[in-house]
Design a protein around this motif. Structure first.
Motif, PDB file in Angstrom:
ATOM      1  N   ALA B 532       0.819  -1.214   0.000  1.00 17.70           N
ATOM      2  CA  ALA B 532       0.000   0.000   0.000  1.00 17.70           C
ATOM      3  C   ALA B 532       0.848   1.258   0.000  1.00 17.70           C
ATOM      4  O   ALA B 532       0.555   2.237  -0.704  1.00 17.70           O
ATOM      5  N   LYS B 553      -8.671  -2.826 -11.376  1.00 19.07           N
ATOM      6  CA  LYS B 553      -9.645  -2.655 -10.300  1.00 19.07           C
ATOM      7  C   LYS B 553     -10.778  -3.620 -10.556  1.00 19.07           C
ATOM      8  O   LYS B 553     -11.381  -3.613 -11.630  1.00 19.07           O
ATOM      9  N   GLY B 572      -6.655   5.904   5.994  1.00 20.94           N
ATOM     10  CA  GLY B 572      -6.056   5.487   4.728  1.00 20.94           C
ATOM     11  C   GLY B 572      -6.033   6.639   3.738  1.00 20.94           C
ATOM     12  O   GLY B 572      -5.985   7.804   4.127  1.00 20.94           O
ATOM     13  N   ARG B 574      -7.199   7.762  -0.503  1.00 14.14           N
ATOM     14  CA  ARG B 574      -7.767   7.456  -1.817  1.00 14.14           C
ATOM     15  C   ARG B 574      -7.187   8.451  -2.817  1.00 14.14           C
ATOM     16  O   ARG B 574      -6.648   9.486  -2.449  1.00 14.14           O
ATOM     17  N   GLU B 599     -10.408   4.134  -3.968  1.00 15.98           N
ATOM     18  CA  GLU B 599      -9.861   3.795  -2.660  1.00 15.98           C
ATOM     19  C   GLU B 599      -8.531   3.087  -2.855  1.00 15.98           C
ATOM     20  O   GLU B 599      -8.355   2.338  -3.822  1.00 15.98           O
ATOM     21  N   LEU B 601      -7.450   0.585  -1.382  1.00 21.61           N
ATOM     22  CA  LEU B 601      -7.590  -0.879  -1.374  1.00 21.61           C
ATOM     23  C   LEU B 601      -8.184  -1.399  -2.683  1.00 21.61           C
ATOM     24  O   LEU B 601      -8.085  -2.580  -2.985  1.00 21.61           O
ATOM     25  N   GLU B 602      -8.821  -0.499  -3.437  1.00 22.19           N
ATOM     26  CA  GLU B 602      -9.426  -0.951  -4.690  1.00 22.19           C
ATOM     27  C   GLU B 602      -8.385  -1.150  -5.771  1.00 22.19           C
ATOM     28  O   GLU B 602      -8.646  -1.790  -6.785  1.00 22.19           O
TER      29      GLU B 602
END
Lengths: 419, 623
Positions: B532, B553, B572, B574, B599, B601-602
């Motif tokens: 990340a 994605k 986090g 984005r 995001e 995480l996406e």
């Protein structure tokens, strides 16, 4: 559209006998342009009813000097058949109009009147001078003669030499609102730039015939124009150089050497009838004396003037000296030579009017010669250039020649080409 | 600044790589100079046809946004990665390098660190025509307009008369270097143009209170080369460029004047006005166009807004006519505004007619040079569609006093009329050029001696078809001299003094992007999965370079232009940006209208898309 009154009917016709052939084609064209199909219809209408005639029929006709503008006026009167007031610059013109009316129409003497300083005849066709209409003297400074004209039911007013039309005269005659107006002139130019006023006051230009067209058709004489530059004598040149600007034109105009040029030109045109025209009376008197020429001036009694004109016309006089009376309608049809020894500054109209004095077609078919004498290296050269402008625009070309010191080569040109 | 002027100032290093550019090298044969090659419209046309869409679109953007005005590169950058331009900022940056390589855009380094880019003024108009043509359909031929409003005669006639007045009596300047108010008022009174019809003029403070029409006459006189400063006065002394302009046929002279007026009046920094003015030149002459259609078709809102004021000036200058018809307000050119459509003048109509009464009837096709000469010898009586002059004693005597001989006067009139002089004119000239009234001895004064021919304003103008060169008048010293203050040059020029051109060769590799050589090659080569924190670093690096990202994605590949990293409420992050797809054929990104958030995480696998790696091979001319 304003309603034009037809005026009081006046039956008349043009004579077609005794050498008269009616209107020339361009004169007829001028009448037609002014009146269109009117005239016959108008007479029928006024004869049969009290309804007013069709509107229209006002304008200015421009024809060269000698082309018979008088006949255009007479043609219009005959077509409309109505009472008419004719306004002219001077009594000489009045006399000429009356003579032509008698000769050319079926009007009787009791139907034609002159209204001048000397005569006061208000008749169905009356010829008056501009001056008499603009003179004051009545109650509270009004025009004393005015009521006589106002009471008459004029159908047509003719303004002869309309370019001279003084505004006060027009203002007066404008009250005769429902009357047709015809302006006649050879030179619709004014040095004050107010030519356009004539159109506003009288009507649009209805007809104009270029001078050269009528010359080619033979209706006016073919004319050659020359400018002769005459040097000043030393003492005269000195006076000219020292004089203030406003005095210079007179010194140049009265150049004494011009007399010898006149003598030489008259000799050159031996056998032809000539006019010597000038601005300055002293100069004219001197020339008249030196060359033995009768002199006609404005302050000469009318009868005396007319007598000299008649003798000239009969061929008893070979040459006449004329003052500014020559600027106006002076009927000397056989004059074939005009020598202008001085003029009013840059007046184009005066130059054209003076040329006009010799443009009647000659019995022998010969041409006419116009000379303008100008003092060399003076303001007269520029004035002459301006004066000639109207005629140059009409297609006339001036041959510029220099009078030589010994006077022996008047033919020598001043420049390689002519104007 | 024009191509020739820029090339003249470039350092040797820059000249070397420019000469080697793929669009230039082949055009330098047969003694052709670099400036000629770079300013060649046919080269521009070929480039526009064959250049990669990225470079073409970038150039169109520059012309549209900035016109010929210099601009900081940073002002261009924000266009990248946004609709409607589409291309990413990194691609935009590369495109600028390509445009520099091809000698289309030039870079100026300023002493205080910023960098300016510019398209030479002479080529900007060419590029605009090629890349941003105005497409408007005219009304049918014969469309009827009411209330037509057009000046009877074009601006060149007014200006020749105004400059002639200055030639006659000069124009004295005050201690502050401006014309005296009464002189300027007199100049303005003689001109038809009203001040409100003239766009704001850039002049020194001492000139600001003067009537705009007088200032316009002086500015354009300087631009064309007709006027120059002589000490504390302005004199009318045409230089070579002005003589070339005077020798042009009337239609071309008017067109060049239109171009000069646009150069002078459309100040640097007002590209909307420049764009409007240039775009209008695509309209065909003598065809009516609806004003509303033109406003819709202009490339930018600024141009549409600026067009009205410029059209008002064009109408006042006698170049355009406006009217109103059934469908609304309309306008049409009454001169040819496009050099590519100029036709040869009809023979015989470009001469005036000299009459025996000394008047000259001057039809509209008579070129400015003939009028300029006529004004020396004649007085203008009237100006309408046809002008009327009269040869004048005063004018001729003044001309003689200033060094014109009789023969020169005769030649000038015969040249202008195309015929031998009428006799009356010849005689008048002889009278006036031999001047002098009789002296006291009764003799005429001796004719003046013929002055040296090169002193006369009537020396023969060039009969060749020259290029109107502006070298002399764009000289900074001349600028400053004319207005009497050196810093006026900077205000007027836009680029200002103290400039040095960027001699560094264009960078067409990754080195264009700072630090690109230092990142792991994998970031730039193919998408991969990362921690990340690395993903964030990659995204931030892409943002720094204004580059796109290729990422996965939910199992699908997305091209994405990141704009900024935004912390989220859970600690986090984005990334906000615009997804795009590439247009088939051109490869141009078609961006989402509005930005979206991805995001962290996406984001699956990702890489940075730097343009050099993808498109290097197609950035060359097809040979």
């Amino acid at each position: 559209m304003p309603v034009i009154e037809a005026g009081e009917p006046l039956p008349l016709a043009l004579r077609s006998s005794g050498g008269l052939t009616g209107l020339r084609d361009y004169q007829q064209a001028a009448v037609d342009a002014l009146l269109g199909g009117e005239g016959e219809a108008a007479r029928a209408a006024t004869a049969e009813s009290t309804a007013p005639a069709a509107a229209g029929g006002s304008g200015v006709v421009v024809l060269p000097c000698g082309a018979g503008k008088t006949w255009v006026g007479i043609g219009a009167i005959a077509r409309l058949g109505c009472e008419t007031l004719i306004l002219t610059p001077n009594t000489v013109s009045v006399t000429q109009w009356i003579r032509e009316l008698r000769r050319a129409t079926t009007l009787g003497d009791d139907q034609i009147g002159a209204y001048t300083g000397d005569r006061k005849e208000v008749r169905p066709v009356t010829v008056a001078t501009y001056q008499v209409l603009s003179s004051r003297g009545g109650e509270r400074g009004t025009n004393a003669h005015w009521p006589l004209f106002q009471d008459r039911n004029w159908g047509l007013i003719i303004y002869d030499e309309v370019h001279l039309l003084p505004a006060p005269v027009f203002r007066l005659t404008a009250e005769l609102q429902a009357t047709r107006r015809l302006g006649l002139t050879a030179t619709l130019v004014r040095e004050d730039g107010r030519e356009g006023d004539v159109f506003a006051l009288v009507g649009p230009k209805a007809y104009e015939a270029p001078w050269k067209s009528l010359e080619e058709a033979g209706w006016i004489a073919e004319a050659s124009c020359s400018e002769v530059r005459v040097p000043l004598e030393p003492d005269c040149a000195e006076r000219y150089a020292d004089a203030p600007a406003r005095a210079r034109s007179r010194i140049a105009g009265e150049n004494p050497r011009k007399a010898e040029v006149v003598r030489a030109l008259l000799a050159r045109h031996e056998g032809e009838q000539a006019l010597v025209i000038g601005q300055y009376l002293d100069q004219l008197r001197r020339v008249s004396r030196e060359l033995g020429l009768p002199l006609v001036t404005g302050d000469m009694p009318h009868g005396e003037r007319q007598a000299l004109f008649d003798r000239f016309n009969r061929g008893e006089l070979r040459a006449l000296a004329l003052s500014k009376v020559a600027n106006f309608a002076v009927d000397l049809p056989d004059a074939a030579v005009a020598v202008q020894i001085s003029g009013s500054f840059g007046s184009r109209q005066e130059e054209a009017q003076r040329l006009g004095r010799i443009l009647r077609p000659k019995a022998d078919g010969g041409g006419a010669s116009f000379y303008s004498l100008v003092s060399e290296h003076t303001d007269e050269v520029e004035y002459a250039r301006r004066r000639q402008r109207f005629l140059v625009q009409q297609g006339y070309r001036y041959e510029v020649r220099r009078w030589t010191e010994d006077g022996s080569a008047a033919d020598r040109p001043a420049a390689e080409s002519s104007r | 600044m024009k191509t020739r002027d820029i090339v003249a100032e470039l350092p040797k290093g820059a000249l070397a790589w420019l000469r080697e550019g793929p669009w230039t090298a082949g055009r330098l044969a047969h003694g052709r100079s670099l400036a000629e090659a770079l300013a060649d419209p046919s080269r521009a046309a070929e480039w526009a046809e064959a250049a990669p869409p990225l470079a073409r679109d970038t150039l169109a953007l520059i012309v549209q946004r900035f016109g010929p005005a210099p601009f900081p590169e940073e002002k261009l950058a924000p266009e990248g990665g946004r609709p409607p331009f589409g291309w990413t900022g990194a691609e935009l940056r590369l495109a600028v390098q390509l445009l520099r390589r091809d000698g289309i855009v030039f870079a100026l380094d300023r002493p205080w660190g910023d960098r300016l880019l510019l398209v030479p003024a002479d080529m900007c108009a060419v590029w605009r025509r090629l890349l941003l043509p105005l497409r408007v359909t005219p009304l049918p031929e014969g469309a009827w307009m009411d209330s037509c409003d057009a000046a009877a005669s074009p601006l060149s006639h007014e200006l020749v008369a105004a400059w002639s007045a200055i030639r006659r009596s000069g124009l004295t300047l005050t201690a502050k270097g401006a014309p005296r108010k009464q002189d300027a008022a007199k100049l303005a009174a003689a001109m038809r143009l009203a001040s409100e019809d003239i766009p704001p003029l850039t002049v020194p403070p001492a000139w600001e209170a003067l009537p705009a029409s007088a200032v316009l006459a002086l500015l354009l006189g300087r631009s064309i080369g007709m006027l120059k400063r002589r000490g504390q006065a302005i004199a009318a002394e045409p230089d070579k460029a002005a003589e070339a302009w005077l020798a042009l046929p009337a239609a071309e002279a008017e067109l060049r004047l239109l171009e000069q007026a646009a150069d002078s009046l459309l100040a640097a920094g007002a590209p909307g006005a420049w764009l409007a003015a240039e775009s209008l030149r695509d309209l065909a002459p003598m065809r009516w166009y609806l004003a509303a259609d033109i406003a819709k078709a202009l490339p930018t809102k600024e141009a549409a807004g600026a067009a009205e004021a410029w059209i008002r000036f064009l109408r006042a200058a006698g170049w355009m006519e406006t009217g109103s018809g059934a469908e609304g307000a309309a306008l049409r050119w009454i001169i040819e505004p496009n050099p590519g459509r100029l036709m040869a003048s009809a023979d015989g109509y470009d001469r005036y007619e000299l009459m025996p009464d000394l008047e000259a009837i001057v039809p509209p096709e008579v070129p400015p040079g003939a009028r300029w000469e006529l004004e020396l010898l004649a007085r203008r009586l009237s100006e309408d569609v046809v002008a009327v002059y009269r040869i004048d004693a005063g004018a001729c005597r003044r001309a003689q006093a200033d060094g014109t001989s009789l023969e020169q006067a005769r030649s000038a009139l015969e040249r202008g009329s195309g015929a031998p002089l009428p006799g009356a004119v010849d005689i008048a000239l002889r009278d006036w050029f031999h001047a002098a009234p009789a002296n006291s001895a009764g003799q005429p004064a001796r004719p003046s001696e013929t002055p040296p021919p090169d002193k006369s304003p009537l020396r023969v103008l060039s009969v060749e078809r020259p290029i109107v060169r502006r070298d002399e008048s764009h000289d900074e010293a001349t600028h400053g001299d004319f207005f009497g203050c050196a810093d006026a040059a900077a205000r007027i020029d836009g680029a200002g003094p103290a400039r040095s051109w960027d001699a560094k060769a264009p960078i067409l590799s990754r080195r264009l992007y700072p630090g690109a050589d230092g990142v792991p090659p994998g970031w730039l080569r193919q998408p991969a999965a990362y921690h990340a924190s690395t993903r964030k670093e990659i995204v931030e690096r892409a943002i720094g370079w204004r580059a796109g990202l290729r990422l996965s994605k939910d199992g699908a590949w997305i091209d994405f232009v990141p704009e900024r990293v935004v912390p989220d409420e859970h600690g986090g992050w984005r990334v906000r940006g615009r997804p795009f797809v590439r247009e088939a054929g051109s490869g141009k990104p078609v961006l989402a209208e509005n930005p979206v958030d991805l995001e962290a995480l996406e984001i699956g696998t990702l890489m940075i898309s730097l343009p050099e790696a993808e498109h290097a091979e197609i950035y060359r001319p097809i040979t």
